[in-house]
Design an enzyme around this catalytic site. Structure first.
Site, PDB file in Angstrom:
ATOM      1  N   LYS A 184       0.851  -1.205   0.000  1.00 46.06           N
ATOM      2  CA  LYS A 184       0.000   0.000   0.000  1.00 46.06           C
ATOM      3  C   LYS A 184       0.883   1.250   0.000  1.00 46.06           C
ATOM      4  CE  LYS A 184      -3.667   2.676   0.409  1.00 46.06           C
ATOM      5  NZ  LYS A 184      -3.198   4.068   0.528  1.00 46.06           N
ATOM      6  N   HIS A 187       2.088   1.678  -3.398  1.00 39.09           N
ATOM      7  CA  HIS A 187       0.948   2.187  -4.195  1.00 39.09           C
ATOM      8  C   HIS A 187       0.883   3.696  -4.062  1.00 39.09           C
ATOM      9  CE1 HIS A 187      -3.120   3.920  -4.188  1.00 39.09           C
ATOM     10  NE2 HIS A 187      -3.350   3.119  -5.200  1.00 39.09           N
ATOM     11  N   ASN A 188       0.976   4.193  -2.834  1.00 39.51           N
ATOM     12  CA  ASN A 188       0.898   5.636  -2.618  1.00 39.51           C
ATOM     13  C   ASN A 188       2.089   6.368  -3.225  1.00 39.51           C
ATOM     14  OD1 ASN A 188      -1.332   4.809  -1.115  1.00 39.51           O
ATOM     15  ND2 ASN A 188      -1.080   6.515   0.317  1.00 39.51           N
ATOM     16  N   GLU A 191       1.380   6.600  -6.773  1.00 36.29           N
ATOM     17  CA  GLU A 191       0.311   7.602  -6.894  1.00 36.29           C
ATOM     18  C   GLU A 191       0.917   9.001  -6.951  1.00 36.29           C
ATOM     19  OE1 GLU A 191      -2.879   7.196  -3.866  1.00 36.29           O
ATOM     20  OE2 GLU A 191      -2.393   9.272  -3.353  1.00 36.29           O
TER      21      GLU A 191
HETATM   22  C1  6PG Z   1      -5.686   5.853  -1.274  1.00 35.12           C
HETATM   23  C2  6PG Z   1      -4.959   7.166  -1.020  1.00 35.12           C
HETATM   24  C3  6PG Z   1      -4.936   7.527   0.444  1.00 35.12           C
HETATM   25  C4  6PG Z   1      -3.987   8.698   0.716  1.00 35.12           C
HETATM   26  C5  6PG Z   1      -4.713  10.012   0.776  1.00 35.12           C
HETATM   27  C6  6PG Z   1      -3.760  11.133   1.206  1.00 35.12           C
HETATM   28  O1  6PG Z   1      -5.014   4.899  -1.702  1.00 35.12           O
HETATM   29  O2  6PG Z   1      -6.907   5.844  -1.066  1.00 35.12           O
HETATM   30  O3  6PG Z   1      -3.607   6.969  -1.444  1.00 35.12           O
HETATM   31  O4  6PG Z   1      -4.498   6.387   1.163  1.00 35.12           O
HETATM   32  O5  6PG Z   1      -3.420   8.577   1.958  1.00 35.12           O
HETATM   33  O6  6PG Z   1      -5.233  10.245  -0.478  1.00 35.12           O
HETATM   34  O7  6PG Z   1      -2.626  11.139   0.417  1.00 35.12           O
HETATM   35  P1  6PG Z   1      -1.481  12.264   0.577  1.00 35.12           P
HETATM   36  O8  6PG Z   1      -0.258  11.509   1.018  1.00 35.12           O
HETATM   37  O9  6PG Z   1      -1.362  12.874  -0.782  1.00 35.12           O
HETATM   38  O10 6PG Z   1      -1.902  13.256   1.623  1.00 35.12           O
END
Ligand code: 6PG
Length: 479
Positions: A184, A187-188, A191
């Site tokens: 996860k 994943h972020n 992202e």
């Molecule tokens: C997800 C998102 C989520 C993320 C928030 C805040 O997979 O649903 O990645 O987990 O924590 O969107 O993200 P920031 O790190 O950009 O504040």
């Protein structure tokens, strides 16, 4: 005997509430618990018609409402609040029961908690849940770690409520202990990289073509009908199309240009550095957010000499938007290749046998990086499970080959016009370094040996060597 719940959720803020509702909507009886009773009552009042909820108002009542093996999902803030909830419930549970942390916990915390609770005969499952509040309600991508045994009871529930793509649940057992939260985290990180590349594409279309946000929205909308079809491209078109009601200006122009971050992208880079994985795309995305937030430094630097942005014209302008699409796609392949390399490295470091194709498969839906692109990533790993990098996989290799001129032209144009494109540029630099016959790292080794006698290896002989740089002979000897 009153009906028992097959799963319980404690922490009923929006994410926890929506996960509980999603479970109930799928016919599962859900025990509810929250530190403040009001949230529990509100959920039942507002959504009690959606399925079977068992509201509870103490830790013991919550535990007593659960069938064996008891399965408790914690949806509270990462860190100390999660530890506090674990400490509250663990003593009330019995051997074989399961505690699930569905927050964005650091995988190292998950490994610690899993080991400690395993000592007590309890299963601890750190699971990534991606897709935000809407995803939690309508179908997230779910990335559980923890024991295989815990997945036997937990997996069917999570697969039931997860997003589905071609009827396939976007949920699978990632691996033991912290593997789920590690994936996860990556994943972020991906992202962040994806969002940064999209933001740079926006900046390029505006800076080099003079397009207004509404027109750029149309470009993204068109891109979303092709190989860049993805949630992030889709929402970008929506954000750029939006007009601020108060001023009538494009929404994006009234937003403060300082990106914040809760920290998961930063963790990805920290761990990438520890593992020695060059995740430059994710790192540049984190740095770009930090730079954007450096208000005083930026203010002091305003007016530093450099080219003014001026719109392209003629033939250059004609092809530029298409060039940006190709450069974006190529840079995206690099960013994902780096992210999957980090998962491989994490698996090797922590003894997790993570199936990269299975990870790509559950990222096809529900999560923030969901995209048509992930169908191709899934296929690439299915064809070659030990693929060293996505870049050498047939389709991606061809796409990057086709993008070469555009990619280089876009980066060169950005440099000429003074448009910062750290994501595009680092992706191209990574690509060129990866394919290079020789790297200037040889000179770095020479420098290190000169000033620190740190030794070097030779291309023509085994072993480590040191040169006596301080003497005229500069004799070399084995180290
Ligand atoms: C997800 C998102 C989520 C993320 C928030 C805040 O997979 O649903 O990645 O987990 O924590 O969107 O993200 P920031 O790190 O950009 O504040």
């Amino acid at each position: 005997m009153s009906k028992k719940a097959s799963i319980g959720v404690t922490g009923l803020a929006v994410m926890g509430r929506n996960l509980a509702r999603n479970l109930a909507r799928h016919g599962h009886t859900v025990a509810l618990h929250n530190r403040s009773e009001a949230r529990t009552r509100e959920l039942v009042e507002q959504f009690g018609h959606e399925g079977e909820f068992i509201p509870t108002y103490s830790a013991q009542e919550f535990v007593d409402a659960l069938d064996r093996p008891r399965q408790i999902v914690i949806m509270v803030k990462a860190g100390a609040p999660t530890d506090a909830v674990i400490d509250e419930f663990a003593p009330l549970l019995e051997k074989g029961d399961v505690i699930v942390d569905a927050g964005n916990a650091h995988f190292a915390d998950t490994r610690r908690r899993e080991a400690a609770l395993r000592e007590q005969g309890l299963h601890f499952v750190g699971t990534g849940v991606s897709g935000g509040e809407e995803g939690a309600l309508h179908g997230p991508s779910i990335m559980p770690g923890g024991s295989v045994e815990s997945y036997q009871s937990l997996g069917p529930l999570f697969e039931d409520i997860s997003a589905k793509v071609d009827g396939v649940p976007c949920c699978t057992h990632i691996g033991p202990d912290g593997a789920g939260h590690f994936v996860k985290m990556v994943h972020n990180g991906i992202e962040y990289a994806d969002m940064q590349l999209i933001a740079e594409s926006f900046d390029l279309l505006r800076g080099a073509l003079g397009y207004e946000p509404a027109r750029i929205a149309e470009v993204f909308k068109t891109w979303n009908t092709g190989r860049l079809d993805s949630y992030l491209i889709e929402i970008t078109a929506e954000v750029l199309k939006h007009t601020d009601a108060a001023t009538g200006k494009p929404f994006v122009d009234i937003v403060t240009d300082q990106a914040e971050q809760k920290g998961t992208g930063r963790w990805t880079v920290q761990i990438g550095l520890d593992l020695g994985v060059p995740i430059s795309g994710i790192a540049e995305a984190v740095f770009a957010r930090s730079l954007s937030g450096s208000a005083d430094l930026r203010k002091a630097s305003r007016g530093l000499p450099g080219p003014a942005r001026k719109a392209l014209s003629g033939a250059e302008a004609e092809s530029f938007a298409d060039d940006v699409e190709r450069a974006l796609y190529a840079s995206k392949i690099v960013a994902y290749a780096q992210g999957f390399n980090q998962i491989q490295a994490g698996g090797a470091e922590y003894g997790w046998d993570i199936d990269l194709g299975a990870v790509a498969k559950i990222w096809r839906g529900g999560c923030i990086i969901r995209a048509k692109f992930l169908d191709d990533v899934t296929a690439a790993f299915a064809a070659e499970p030990k693929l060293p990098t996505l870049l050498t996989s047939g389709d991606f290799r061809k796409a990057v080959e086709d993008a070469q001129d555009s990619w280089r032209s876009v980066v060169a144009t950005a440099v000429k016009l003074g448009i910062p494109t750290p994501g595009f540029s680092t992706a191209l630099a990574y690509y060129d370094a990866l394919r290079a016959e020789r790297l200037p790292a040889a000179l770095v080794q020479g420098q290190r040996d000169f000033f620190g006698a740190h030794t070097y290896r030779r291309v023509d002989r085994e072993g480590s060597f040191h040169t006596e740089w301080a003497t005229d002979e500069r004799a070399e000897h084995s180290a």
